[in-house]
Design a protein around this motif. Structure first.
Motif, PDB file in Angstrom:
ATOM      1  N   ARG A 125       0.837  -1.208   0.000  1.00  0.00           N
ATOM      2  CA  ARG A 125       0.000   0.000   0.000  1.00  0.00           C
ATOM      3  C   ARG A 125       0.873   1.260   0.000  1.00  0.00           C
ATOM      4  N   LEU A 126       1.717   1.333  -1.002  1.00  0.00           N
ATOM      5  CA  LEU A 126       2.633   2.460  -1.143  1.00  0.00           C
ATOM      6  C   LEU A 126       1.888   3.786  -1.174  1.00  0.00           C
ATOM      7  N   VAL A 127       2.372   4.726  -0.349  1.00  0.00           N
ATOM      8  CA  VAL A 127       1.874   6.103  -0.342  1.00  0.00           C
ATOM      9  C   VAL A 127       2.933   6.972  -1.017  1.00  0.00           C
ATOM     10  N   PRO A 128       2.545   7.827  -1.971  1.00  0.00           N
ATOM     11  CA  PRO A 128       3.539   8.679  -2.628  1.00  0.00           C
ATOM     12  C   PRO A 128       4.436   9.399  -1.621  1.00  0.00           C
ATOM     13  N   GLY A 129       5.718   9.403  -1.924  1.00  0.00           N
ATOM     14  CA  GLY A 129       6.697  10.023  -1.042  1.00  0.00           C
ATOM     15  C   GLY A 129       7.427   9.051  -0.142  1.00  0.00           C
ATOM     16  N   GLU A 130       6.894   7.813   0.002  1.00  0.00           N
ATOM     17  CA  GLU A 130       7.551   6.834   0.866  1.00  0.00           C
ATOM     18  C   GLU A 130       8.787   6.251   0.187  1.00  0.00           C
ATOM     19  N   SER A 131       9.707   5.759   1.020  1.00  0.00           N
ATOM     20  CA  SER A 131      10.913   5.106   0.505  1.00  0.00           C
ATOM     21  C   SER A 131      10.671   3.613   0.360  1.00  0.00           C
ATOM     22  N   VAL A 132      11.237   3.039  -0.715  1.00  0.00           N
ATOM     23  CA  VAL A 132      11.053   1.619  -1.024  1.00  0.00           C
ATOM     24  C   VAL A 132      12.414   0.979  -1.228  1.00  0.00           C
ATOM     25  N   VAL A 133      12.652  -0.154  -0.556  1.00  0.00           N
ATOM     26  CA  VAL A 133      13.853  -0.963  -0.760  1.00  0.00           C
ATOM     27  C   VAL A 133      13.437  -2.231  -1.481  1.00  0.00           C
ATOM     28  N   VAL A 134      14.104  -2.542  -2.590  1.00  0.00           N
ATOM     29  CA  VAL A 134      13.776  -3.708  -3.399  1.00  0.00           C
ATOM     30  C   VAL A 134      14.941  -4.687  -3.368  1.00  0.00           C
ATOM     31  N   HIS A 135      14.750  -5.853  -2.774  1.00  0.00           N
ATOM     32  CA  HIS A 135      15.756  -6.908  -2.800  1.00  0.00           C
ATOM     33  C   HIS A 135      15.740  -7.593  -4.168  1.00  0.00           C
ATOM     34  N   ALA A 136      16.874  -8.209  -4.539  1.00  0.00           N
ATOM     35  CA  ALA A 136      16.993  -8.893  -5.836  1.00  0.00           C
ATOM     36  C   ALA A 136      16.510  -7.976  -6.959  1.00  0.00           C
ATOM     37  N   ALA A 137      17.028  -6.758  -6.956  1.00  0.00           N
ATOM     38  CA  ALA A 137      16.480  -5.701  -7.815  1.00  0.00           C
ATOM     39  C   ALA A 137      16.801  -5.880  -9.284  1.00  0.00           C
ATOM     40  N   ALA A 138      17.684  -6.801  -9.644  1.00  0.00           N
ATOM     41  CA  ALA A 138      17.975  -7.046 -11.056  1.00  0.00           C
ATOM     42  C   ALA A 138      17.172  -8.204 -11.619  1.00  0.00           C
TER      43      ALA A 138
END
Length: 302
Positions: A125-138
């Motif tokens: 439930r991403l809210v604009p402005g929040e920070s996101v960390v993505v594992h296995a990003a490739a």
């Protein structure tokens, strides 16, 4: 017809290129000539028995194809037994594809694209402005999650990847930063498909009101016991995600997929393709996937 058949549980060595009977379409379903079949990490887990096999052995793996209907329409479809020259498909689980869209890119939008879309919108439930960390990003999901997080208004996107080449790919996809742990600062959202130690590190990086979404265990190892007191003190949460459950409600499949196709055709989303193998070389595709030698979506071409 030719297909890949699995007669017993095991690694890539159990994938057999062989002849099997042509599929028979159920009433109201369509027969498709397969142009390309998508390869997913979950296929390796169905093959080795980690995930249950519907109907038992022998079976033909694969859950997604680009193909043509008997009247010549080019479609993207969710199926069973996709590692084959022909499949049957439910019209409710397929969409028409324009001729100019690459089959590998289209396949990347199905399992990986829908997963990334629902991870951010439905689970985290991403809210604009929040920070996101993505594992296995490739990887297939990770690369699209980086792009979609930016598209959906994330304030900062941090990609976690294991090699310099993979971190470079994540930066090209739009990440603000590509790192190995530890992170600088805290994160509102962490998307984790690795499990084990990487899940533990993601949990430790959560900010106040943060959410970590677990959607796989590619490491095949267990994380440390969950410290619920830490969650309580941070007002944080751990959410599990499995794509199939999110595609059951009416419109959940077509609405998200329609948006992904539109973004791709307008050049705002670029699915990363990792190569096409002949169907007979499905074993090599699984070997590369398990050895983490791949970047982006793999496909098989009959």
């Amino acid at each position: 017809m030719h297909a890949i058949q699995v007669r017993r549980s095991g690694g890539p060595e159990v994938l057999e290129y062989t002849e099997v009977p042509d599929p028979v379409a159920a009433e109201g379903w369509s027969l498709l000539d397969v142009e390309a079949a998508g390869v997913n990490f979950v296929d390796t887990m169905v093959t080795d028995g980690t995930y249950p096999t519907p109907g038992g052995h022998p079976f033909v793996p694969g859950t997604e194809v680009v193909g043509r209907t008997e009247d010549g329409r080019r479609v993207l479809a969710r199926v069973r037994s996709g590692y084959a020259e022909r499949v049957s498909a439910d019209p409710a689980a397929m969409v028409t594809l324009p001729e100019e869209l690459d089959a590998g890119q289209a396949l990347a939008l199905l399992t990986q694209g829908l997963t990334a879309w629902h991870l951010l919108k439905s689970a985290a439930r991403l809210v604009p402005g929040e920070s996101v960390v993505v594992h296995a990003a490739a990887g297939g999901v990770g690369n699209l999650a980086v792009q979609l997080a930016r598209e959906f208004g994330a304030g900062r996107v941090v990609a976690v990847a294991s090699t310099p080449e993979k971190r470079a790919a994540a930066l090209k996809a739009g990440a603000d930063e590509a790192v190995e742990y530890p992170l600088a600062g805290k994160a509102d959202i962490v998307l984790d498909a690795s499990g084990g130690a990487l899940f533990d590190q993601g949990l430790a990086s959560l900010a106040e009101h943060g959410r970590i979404v677990t959607y796989g265990n590619a490491s095949r190892s267990a994380p440390a016991p969950l410290d619920t007191t830490r969650l309580l003190m941070l007002n944080a949460s751990v959410t599990g995600f499995q794509l199939g459950g999110w595609l059951s409600p009416p419109g959940a499949f077509l609405t998200a997929l329609g948006e992904l196709l539109d973004l791709t055709l307008r050049g705002r989303l670029t699915p990363l393709t990792g190569g096409v193998h002949p169907l007979a070389e499905a074993r090599r595709a699984h070997e590369d996937l398990l050895a983490r030698r791949t970047v982006g979506k793999l496909a098989l071409r009959p």
